[in-house]
Design an enzyme around this catalytic site. Structure first.
Site, PDB file in Angstrom:
ATOM      1  N   CYS A   1       0.752  -1.271  -0.009  1.00 27.21           N
ATOM      2  CA  CYS A   1       0.000  -0.055   0.003  1.00 27.21           C
ATOM      3  C   CYS A   1       0.812   1.280   0.044  1.00 27.21           C
ATOM      4  CB  CYS A   1      -0.824  -0.066   1.337  1.00 27.21           C
ATOM      5  SG  CYS A   1      -1.895   1.341   1.376  1.00 27.21           S
TER       6      CYS A   1
ATOM      7  N   CYS B   1      -0.086   3.927   2.699  1.00 30.68           N
ATOM      8  CA  CYS B   1       0.230   3.574   3.925  1.00 30.68           C
ATOM      9  C   CYS B   1       1.855   4.002   4.277  1.00 30.68           C
ATOM     10  CB  CYS B   1       0.229   1.857   3.969  1.00 30.68           C
ATOM     11  SG  CYS B   1      -1.507   1.324   3.920  1.00 30.68           S
TER      12      CYS B   1
END
Length: 322
Positions: free
Chosen positions: A64, A67
């Site tokens: 991600c 993230c």
């Protein structure tokens, strides 16, 4: 005035030390305020821990991109919060079930748990300021816990002082002054401890050279007036002789006024008030209503809620308005 050069140090034959730590959170567990968790440990790391303090759960995955943007900012803000919240990270690739149960369909997602339940959350790589606001919303503004703790310590110190436990009260006041050098209640309380220990000059030094606004504080002004009343009473003569004069001449209002001032500094407030009220009943014109003016000065020092103030004010009102 700073806690380190507190003029109270060394009083009563003991070196005073301030050991109370305000706003301190429990020492962080191994790994600091940030840990990783698993499905098996989620109950302990998040649910149980959130009953002690708010826990943020960061649901993320190695692939991600957002993230990776959020993680360093989130960790920075959590570390700067110094234990107001905990951060628990959960890799949803390895542990997908909790995220599924919470209905998380997009990451990064941060969910705050309070008292064992989800309380709030956000998704996406939000800016640092927004994370700070989120933590303030969940854990309360920074400093709120410290302010509440200081107020509780001041209350305890006042109770100790009233009970005559001067060393214990002074230690608490010293601790507050160390944390907040311009806390008016702590400064006034420290001076009160010194007065109770007959360290009048040290009390006056404590109240000298304060910042202008601080020196105007009502509590500090009351202690200054108390010192002035003590110094005046020292010059008024022998209370036994004054009582003897009053036995010979109950209408010697000058002697009665002096005796009232002496009784006041001896802590015999109700008796002091009764003498002034008696003067008022007999001769309001004496000293241009000086007995009433003196009683009002006593009230300023005693405080609005002091039992002697309440009692004497009730009698004064009955006299003036009946």
């Amino acid at each position: 005035m700073s806690g380190s050069d507190n003029p109270y140090n060394g009083s009563f034959g003991n070196q005073m030390t301030a050991t109370t730590s305000f706003g301190a959170q429990p020492a962080p567990a191994a790994g600091g305020y940030i840990t990783d968790t698993t499905t098996a440990n989620f109950g302990k790391d998040v649910i149980e821990e959130s009953r002690k303090q708010p826990v943020l759960v960061d649901f993320w995955a190695p692939w991600c991109g957002p993230c990776k943007q959020l993680t360093p900012v989130l960790e920075k803000v959590v570390n700067e919060a110094k234990g107001r919240v905990r951060l628990v990270k959960m890799n949803i690739d390895d542990h997908p079930s909790i995220a599924g149960q919470l209905g998380i369909q997009s990451i990064p997602a941060v969910i705050a748990f309070v008292n064992g339940r989800p309380a709030d959350g956000f998704m996406g790589a939000v800016p640092e300021s927004q994370i700070q606001q989120f933590i303030d919303r969940i854990a309360g503004p920074a400093g709120a816990d410290e302010a509440a703790e200081i107020e509780a310590v001041l209350t305890e110190a006042a109770e100790l002082l009233a009970a005559g436990n001067l060393n214990e009260a002074a230690q608490l006041y010293a601790a507050v002054m160390q944390a907040d050098p311009e806390n008016a209640k702590a400064i006034a309380g420290m001076a009160e401890c010194m007065i109770a220990a007959n360290q009048h000059e040290r009390a006056r030094q404590t109240l000298t050279d304060l910042p202008e606004e601080l020196s105007k504080d009502a509590g500090i002004q009351a202690v200054v007036k108390k010192l002035e009343q003590i110094e005046e009473a020292r010059k008024l003569g022998d209370p036994v002789a004054l009582e003897r004069d009053l036995v010979a001449n109950p209408d010697d209002h000058e002697a009665r006024l002096k005796l009232a001032k002496i009784l006041n500094v001896e802590g015999r407030r109700d008796e002091a008030a009764e003498h002034l009220l008696l003067i008022m009943r007999k001769d309001r014109a004496f000293d241009d209503d000086g007995a009433r003016r003196q009683l009002l000065q006593f009230f300023e020092v005693w405080g609005f809620k002091d039992p002697a103030t309440v009692s004497a004010r009730r009698k004064l009102s009955a006299m003036l308005f009946s």
